[in-house]
Design an enzyme around this catalytic site. Structure first.
Site, PDB file in Angstrom:
ATOM      1  N   THR A 127      -8.333  62.218  24.995  1.00 31.75           N
ATOM      2  CA  THR A 127      -6.896  62.135  25.273  1.00 31.75           C
ATOM      3  C   THR A 127      -6.539  62.289  26.744  1.00 31.75           C
ATOM      4  O   THR A 127      -7.206  63.030  27.481  1.00 31.75           O
ATOM      5  CB  THR A 127      -6.154  63.233  24.484  1.00 31.75           C
ATOM      6  OG1 THR A 127      -4.820  63.379  24.995  1.00 31.75           O
ATOM      7  CG2 THR A 127      -6.824  64.591  24.617  1.00 31.75           C
ATOM      8  N   GLU A 129      -4.253  64.085  27.668  1.00 36.60           N
ATOM      9  CA  GLU A 129      -3.923  65.503  27.859  1.00 36.60           C
ATOM     10  C   GLU A 129      -4.988  66.194  28.701  1.00 36.60           C
ATOM     11  O   GLU A 129      -4.714  67.210  29.330  1.00 36.60           O
ATOM     12  CB  GLU A 129      -3.847  66.214  26.506  1.00 36.60           C
ATOM     13  CG  GLU A 129      -2.475  66.440  25.909  1.00 36.60           C
ATOM     14  CD  GLU A 129      -1.559  67.339  26.706  1.00 36.60           C
ATOM     15  OE1 GLU A 129      -0.481  66.838  27.087  1.00 36.60           O
ATOM     16  OE2 GLU A 129      -1.869  68.527  26.944  1.00 36.60           O
ATOM     17  N   TYR A 151      -4.916  72.657  23.353  1.00 36.66           N
ATOM     18  CA  TYR A 151      -5.326  71.366  22.782  1.00 36.66           C
ATOM     19  C   TYR A 151      -6.125  70.564  23.813  1.00 36.66           C
ATOM     20  O   TYR A 151      -7.202  70.032  23.516  1.00 36.66           O
ATOM     21  CB  TYR A 151      -4.079  70.592  22.336  1.00 36.66           C
ATOM     22  CG  TYR A 151      -4.319  69.131  22.035  1.00 36.66           C
ATOM     23  CD1 TYR A 151      -4.857  68.720  20.811  1.00 36.66           C
ATOM     24  CD2 TYR A 151      -3.990  68.136  22.976  1.00 36.66           C
ATOM     25  CE1 TYR A 151      -5.074  67.373  20.543  1.00 36.66           C
ATOM     26  CE2 TYR A 151      -4.194  66.794  22.712  1.00 36.66           C
ATOM     27  CZ  TYR A 151      -4.741  66.416  21.492  1.00 36.66           C
ATOM     28  OH  TYR A 151      -4.949  65.077  21.237  1.00 36.66           O
ATOM     29  N   LYS A 155     -10.032  69.427  23.504  1.00 42.15           N
ATOM     30  CA  LYS A 155     -10.418  68.007  23.545  1.00 42.15           C
ATOM     31  C   LYS A 155     -11.423  67.742  24.674  1.00 42.15           C
ATOM     32  O   LYS A 155     -12.303  66.888  24.553  1.00 42.15           O
ATOM     33  CB  LYS A 155      -9.175  67.129  23.750  1.00 42.15           C
ATOM     34  CG  LYS A 155      -8.389  66.862  22.467  1.00 42.15           C
ATOM     35  CD  LYS A 155      -9.074  65.830  21.587  1.00 42.15           C
ATOM     36  CE  LYS A 155      -8.247  65.490  20.360  1.00 42.15           C
ATOM     37  NZ  LYS A 155      -8.900  64.559  19.439  1.00 42.15           N
TER      38      LYS A 155
HETATM   39  P1  NAP Z   1      -2.261  62.785  13.671  1.00 39.30           P
HETATM   40  O1  NAP Z   1      -1.263  61.821  13.131  1.00 39.30           O
HETATM   41  O2  NAP Z   1      -1.862  64.186  13.943  1.00 39.30           O
HETATM   42  O3  NAP Z   1      -3.494  62.788  12.650  1.00 39.30           O
HETATM   43  C1  NAP Z   1      -4.489  63.772  12.720  1.00 39.30           C
HETATM   44  C2  NAP Z   1      -5.349  63.669  11.488  1.00 39.30           C
HETATM   45  O4  NAP Z   1      -6.350  64.699  11.536  1.00 39.30           O
HETATM   46  C3  NAP Z   1      -4.590  63.883  10.163  1.00 39.30           C
HETATM   47  O5  NAP Z   1      -5.070  62.990   9.199  1.00 39.30           O
HETATM   48  C4  NAP Z   1      -4.970  65.305   9.799  1.00 39.30           C
HETATM   49  O6  NAP Z   1      -4.891  65.578   8.428  1.00 39.30           O
HETATM   50  C5  NAP Z   1      -6.416  65.324  10.264  1.00 39.30           C
HETATM   51  N1  NAP Z   1      -6.964  66.674  10.361  1.00 39.30           N
HETATM   52  C6  NAP Z   1      -6.427  67.759  10.972  1.00 39.30           C
HETATM   53  N2  NAP Z   1      -7.245  68.814  10.838  1.00 39.30           N
HETATM   54  C7  NAP Z   1      -8.318  68.402  10.136  1.00 39.30           C
HETATM   55  C8  NAP Z   1      -9.487  69.045   9.670  1.00 39.30           C
HETATM   56  N3  NAP Z   1      -9.748  70.337   9.904  1.00 39.30           N
HETATM   57  N4  NAP Z   1     -10.384  68.308   8.960  1.00 39.30           N
HETATM   58  C9  NAP Z   1     -10.177  67.000   8.694  1.00 39.30           C
HETATM   59  N5  NAP Z   1      -9.053  66.338   9.098  1.00 39.30           N
HETATM   60  C10 NAP Z   1      -8.150  67.044   9.814  1.00 39.30           C
HETATM   61  O7  NAP Z   1      -2.909  62.212  15.017  1.00 39.30           O
HETATM   62  P2  NAP Z   1      -2.919  60.713  15.589  1.00 39.30           P
HETATM   63  O8  NAP Z   1      -1.740  60.537  16.450  1.00 39.30           O
HETATM   64  O9  NAP Z   1      -3.219  59.779  14.501  1.00 39.30           O
HETATM   65  O10 NAP Z   1      -4.170  60.813  16.582  1.00 39.30           O
HETATM   66  C11 NAP Z   1      -5.482  60.539  16.133  1.00 39.30           C
HETATM   67  C12 NAP Z   1      -6.463  61.237  17.060  1.00 39.30           C
HETATM   68  O11 NAP Z   1      -6.301  60.751  18.371  1.00 39.30           O
HETATM   69  C13 NAP Z   1      -6.313  62.742  17.147  1.00 39.30           C
HETATM   70  O12 NAP Z   1      -7.580  63.289  17.324  1.00 39.30           O
HETATM   71  C14 NAP Z   1      -5.477  62.947  18.398  1.00 39.30           C
HETATM   72  O13 NAP Z   1      -5.722  64.227  18.951  1.00 39.30           O
HETATM   73  C15 NAP Z   1      -6.010  61.834  19.260  1.00 39.30           C
HETATM   74  N6  NAP Z   1      -5.089  61.277  20.252  1.00 39.30           N
HETATM   75  C16 NAP Z   1      -3.861  60.855  19.872  1.00 39.30           C
HETATM   76  C17 NAP Z   1      -3.024  60.288  20.800  1.00 39.30           C
HETATM   77  C18 NAP Z   1      -1.661  59.792  20.426  1.00 39.30           C
HETATM   78  O14 NAP Z   1      -0.849  59.580  21.330  1.00 39.30           O
HETATM   79  N7  NAP Z   1      -1.383  59.557  19.166  1.00 39.30           N
HETATM   80  C19 NAP Z   1      -3.443  60.141  22.135  1.00 39.30           C
HETATM   81  C20 NAP Z   1      -4.724  60.567  22.474  1.00 39.30           C
HETATM   82  C21 NAP Z   1      -5.543  61.116  21.522  1.00 39.30           C
HETATM   83  P3  NAP Z   1      -3.546  66.204   7.767  1.00 39.30           P
HETATM   84  O15 NAP Z   1      -2.685  65.019   7.448  1.00 39.30           O
HETATM   85  O16 NAP Z   1      -4.076  66.894   6.565  1.00 39.30           O
HETATM   86  O17 NAP Z   1      -2.940  67.124   8.775  1.00 39.30           O
HETATM   87  N1  GDD Z   2       7.288  67.163  20.745  1.00 41.78           N
HETATM   88  C1  GDD Z   2       8.331  67.287  21.567  1.00 41.78           C
HETATM   89  N2  GDD Z   2       9.533  67.688  21.066  1.00 41.78           N
HETATM   90  N3  GDD Z   2       8.154  67.032  22.873  1.00 41.78           N
HETATM   91  C2  GDD Z   2       9.225  67.143  23.697  1.00 41.78           C
HETATM   92  C3  GDD Z   2      10.484  67.531  23.224  1.00 41.78           C
HETATM   93  C4  GDD Z   2      10.646  67.833  21.843  1.00 41.78           C
HETATM   94  O1  GDD Z   2      11.716  68.197  21.367  1.00 41.78           O
HETATM   95  N4  GDD Z   2      11.342  67.516  24.275  1.00 41.78           N
HETATM   96  C5  GDD Z   2      10.651  67.137  25.341  1.00 41.78           C
HETATM   97  N5  GDD Z   2       9.356  66.926  25.000  1.00 41.78           N
HETATM   98  C6  GDD Z   2       8.280  66.537  25.924  1.00 41.78           C
HETATM   99  C7  GDD Z   2       7.041  67.432  25.840  1.00 41.78           C
HETATM  100  O2  GDD Z   2       7.259  68.654  26.539  1.00 41.78           O
HETATM  101  C8  GDD Z   2       6.015  66.519  26.477  1.00 41.78           C
HETATM  102  O3  GDD Z   2       6.069  66.626  27.862  1.00 41.78           O
HETATM  103  C9  GDD Z   2       6.477  65.113  26.078  1.00 41.78           C
HETATM  104  O4  GDD Z   2       7.814  65.258  25.579  1.00 41.78           O
HETATM  105  C10 GDD Z   2       5.624  64.454  25.006  1.00 41.78           C
HETATM  106  O5  GDD Z   2       5.469  65.351  23.931  1.00 41.78           O
HETATM  107  P1  GDD Z   2       4.774  64.900  22.566  1.00 41.78           P
HETATM  108  O6  GDD Z   2       5.423  63.705  22.038  1.00 41.78           O
HETATM  109  O7  GDD Z   2       4.702  66.105  21.694  1.00 41.78           O
HETATM  110  O8  GDD Z   2       3.337  64.416  23.024  1.00 41.78           O
HETATM  111  P2  GDD Z   2       2.248  65.043  23.991  1.00 41.78           P
HETATM  112  O9  GDD Z   2       2.206  64.196  25.217  1.00 41.78           O
HETATM  113  O10 GDD Z   2       2.434  66.503  24.162  1.00 41.78           O
HETATM  114  O11 GDD Z   2       0.914  64.848  23.141  1.00 41.78           O
HETATM  115  C11 GDD Z   2       0.656  63.606  22.483  1.00 41.78           C
HETATM  116  O12 GDD Z   2      -0.029  62.745  23.350  1.00 41.78           O
HETATM  117  C12 GDD Z   2      -1.341  63.186  23.731  1.00 41.78           C
HETATM  118  C13 GDD Z   2      -1.907  62.122  24.683  1.00 41.78           C
HETATM  119  O13 GDD Z   2      -1.428  62.369  25.974  1.00 41.78           O
HETATM  120  C14 GDD Z   2      -0.147  63.918  21.209  1.00 41.78           C
HETATM  121  O14 GDD Z   2      -0.259  62.755  20.437  1.00 41.78           O
HETATM  122  C15 GDD Z   2      -1.544  64.395  21.545  1.00 41.78           C
HETATM  123  O15 GDD Z   2      -2.320  64.516  20.360  1.00 41.78           O
HETATM  124  C16 GDD Z   2      -2.194  63.345  22.479  1.00 41.78           C
HETATM  125  O16 GDD Z   2      -3.487  63.730  22.815  1.00 41.78           O
END
Ligand code: NAP
Ligand code: GDD
Length: 389
Positions: A127, A129, A151, A155
Site C-alpha cells: 500500500t 500508506e 496499519y 504492511k
Molecule cells: P477490504 O474491503 O477491507 O477487504 C479486506 C478483506 O480481508 C475482507 O474480505 C476481510 O474479511 C478480510 N480479512 C480481514 N481479516 C482477515 C483475517 N484475519 N483472515 C482472513 N481474511 C481477513 O479491503 P480492500 O479495499 O478490498 O483491499 C484489499 C487489500 O488491499 C487489503 O489488504 C488492503 O489493505 C490492501 N490495499 C487496499 C487499498 C485500497 O485503496 N482499497 C490500497 C492499497 C492496499 P471480512 O469481510 O470478514 O472483514
Molecule cells: N475514513 C475517513 N473518514 N477518512 C477521512 C474522513 C472520514 O470521515 N475525513 C477525512 N478523512 C481523510 C483521512 O484522514 C485520510 O487522510 C483520507 O481521508 C483517506 O482516508 P480513508 O478513505 O480512510 O483511506 P486511507 O488513505 O486512510 O487508507 C486507504 O488507502 C490505503 C492506500 O493508501 C485504505 O484502503 C487502506 O487499506 C489503503 O492501504
C-alpha cells in the site's frame, strides 16, 4: 483450468478480482472469515456468487495450519493475498490485531507456499500508506518508506517479507504498492464512499449533514476494477517484482466532497476554516443526471421542460421522493468533526505508475470524475432501495 486463491473475497478488491479471474476462465477459491453473520453482498452485486467455478472457503489468515491446508486442498498455482485489517483509523485503536493480521498474516501464506509448493505465485497487497510522511513527490517503487500508522507499519513488514521470500527461496512473490482505489463496492467507513453515500442520503432527504475529519488530506484515487487487472498482470509477468499502481493525480478530500455533491446536482461552497469549516448549499439543480430519465432533466433538449409539480410527481413514481427535508440554499450539508482526525496523518499521496506501464502494460482507465459519478449514482440507487452496505 488455472486455479487461484483469493484471500478476502468479501472485500472490495476480492470481489472485483474474483470477477476478473472467473472471466478469464480460472477456478477461484475465495476465502472468507467465520463470523456470526457473513456478508457476501459484493459478490452478489457482481452476480458471481453462484458461479460454479467460484468456491468459497472458510479461512483465517492468522492460522498457519489453515494456510497450509488451503494450498494443499485447492492445488492453486496463484495466491492473491488481499486479506487484511485494512482500515487505517482502526489500526490506531487495535495495533496488535492489525499487526497480527496485516503484518504477520502474510507470512503464514509465504511459509505455506515454501512448505507445500514453492512454485506457487504470490501477490501481496501492499500500500501507498507505507510512504506515509512522503520522502519524494511523486512516489515510485524506490521512494523511501515512512509509515504513519500501525496499519502502514504492519504492511511494510509484510512487504519486506514478500521481498525476502523472493530473494531467499526464489519464490515468485510480487508486491503491488497500490494507491487508494475506490468503487461502489468500497466499505462505507472509507472517506470516498462515506461521502458519496452521505451525498445520496442528503439528496434524498435522509440526512442533513455529513461529518468528516481532515479535509486537506490529498489522495491519489483510482477505480478498484482497473487495479485488480494490475494485480493479475503482476503474476503473469516473467519475473516477480514490486510495482506501484496509481493515477499520478492527487486531490484533497474537500475536492472529492465538491465533486460528489456536484454529481448529485448540488453546488456547495466552503466556509470557515479548520474545525469550523462547513460546506453550504449554493444552488441545487434538480438535474438528476443519474436517473437516466430525460424527462427529469430540466434542460433536456429531447423533452419539453416539466413543471415542478409534474417533475415531483414523476420522481415519486420512480421512487425518488425528495423526502421531508428539501434542500435549501444556505443549508449546512458538511461539517468537520475532530473525532475523525487521526493521531498521525498521511497528508499527501501521489504515485507514478510508469514502471507498471512499461513492464506490465498497465495503466488506469477511469478518471476521478467518472469514478465519483459512478459511486454517487450507485449510492443513490442503494439508498432509494433503502439498503446501505
Ligand atoms: P477490504 O474491503 O477491507 O477487504 C479486506 C478483506 O480481508 C475482507 O474480505 C476481510 O474479511 C478480510 N480479512 C480481514 N481479516 C482477515 C483475517 N484475519 N483472515 C482472513 N481474511 C481477513 O479491503 P480492500 O479495499 O478490498 O483491499 C484489499 C487489500 O488491499 C487489503 O489488504 C488492503 O489493505 C490492501 N490495499 C487496499 C487499498 C485500497 O485503496 N482499497 C490500497 C492499497 C492496499 P471480512 O469481510 O470478514 O472483514
Ligand atoms: N475514513 C475517513 N473518514 N477518512 C477521512 C474522513 C472520514 O470521515 N475525513 C477525512 N478523512 C481523510 C483521512 O484522514 C485520510 O487522510 C483520507 O481521508 C483517506 O482516508 P480513508 O478513505 O480512510 O483511506 P486511507 O488513505 O486512510 O487508507 C486507504 O488507502 C490505503 C492506500 O493508501 C485504505 O484502503 C487502506 O487499506 C489503503 O492501504
Amino acid at each position: 483450468m488455472k486455479k487461484a486463491i483469493i484471500t478476502g473475497i468479501t472485500g472490495q478488491d476480492g470481489a472485483y478480482l474474483a470477477q476478473l479471474l472467473l472471466e478469464k476462465g480460472y477456478i477461484v477459491y475465495g476465502t472468507y472469515r467465520r463470523t456470526s453473520s457473513v456478508n457476501f453482498w459484493r459478490i452478489q452485486e457482481l452476480g458471481i456468487d453462484q458461479n460454479p467455478h467460484l468456491h468459497l472457503i472458510e479461512y483465517d489468515l492468522t492460522d498457519l495450519s489453515a494456510s497450509i491446508r488451503l494450498l494443499q486442498n485447492s492445488k492453486a498455482t496463484e495466491v492473491y493475498n488481499l486479506a487484511a485489517q485494512s482500515f487505517v483509523a482502526v489500526s490506531f485503536d487495535q495495533p496488535v490485531t492489525t499487526a497480527e493480521i496485516t503484518g504477520l498474516g502474510p507470512v503464514n501464506l509465504l511459509e505455506a507456499i515454501r512448505i507445500v509448493n514453492p512454485k506457487i505465485r504470490y501477490y501481496q497487497a501492499s500500500t501507498s500508506e507505507m510512504f506515509g510522511k512522503v520522502q519524494a513527490i511523486p512516489q515510485i517503487e524506490d521512494t523511501p518508506f515512512y509509515p504513519r500508522s500501525p496499519y502502514g507499519v504492519a504492511k511494510l513488514y509484510a512487504h519486506w517479507m514478500t521481498i525476502n521470500y523472493r530473494e531467499s527461496y526464489g519464490i515468485f512473490a510480487s508486491s503491488g504498492i497500490l494507491f487508494n482505489h475506490e468503487s461502489p463496492l468500497r466499505g462505507l467507513e472509507f472517506v470516498t464512499r462515506k461521502i458519496t453515500d452521505g451525498v445520496a442520503k442528503i439528496k434524498l432527504g435522509k440526512l442533513e449533514t455529513l461529518e468528516l475529519g481532515n479535509l486537506d488530506a490529498k489522495r491519489d484515487w483510482g477505480f478498484a476494477k482497473d487495479y485488480v487487472e494490475g494485480m493479475w498482470r503482476m503474476l503473469q509477468a516473467n519475473e516477480p517484482d514490486t510495482f506501484v499502481l496509481a493515477t499520478n493525480r492527487t486531490e484533497t478530500v474537500r475536492d472529492f466532497v465538491l465533486m460528489a455533491f456536484k454529481g448529485a446536482g448540488i453546488e456547495v461552497e466552503f466556509r470557515g476554516a479548520g474545525v469550523n469549516e462547513t460546506a453550504v448549499v449554493a444552488s441545487v439543480t434538480q438535474d438528476l443526471a443519474f436517473t437516466q430519465d430525460p424527462a427529469l432533466t430540466q434542460n433536456s433538449a429531447l423533452t419539453p421542460a416539466l413543471s415542478r409539480g409534474e417533475r415531483e410527481l414523476r420522481m415519486e413514481e420512480r421512487g425518488h421522493k425528495m423526502g421531508e427535508r428539501e434542500l435549501k440554499v444556505g443549508q449546512v450539508v458538511m461539517r468537520v468533526n475532530p473525532k475523525f482526525y487521526r493521531p498521525a496523518e498521511v497528508e499527501l499521496l501521489i504515485g507514478n505508475p510508469a514502471k507498471a506501464k512499461a513492464k506490465l502494460g498497465w495503466e488506469p482507465k477511469t478518471t476521478l470524475e467518472q469514478l465519483c459519478q459512478m459511486m454517487v449514482e450507485a449510492d443513490m440507487k442503494y439508498n432509494q432501495k433503502g439498503i446501505s452496505f
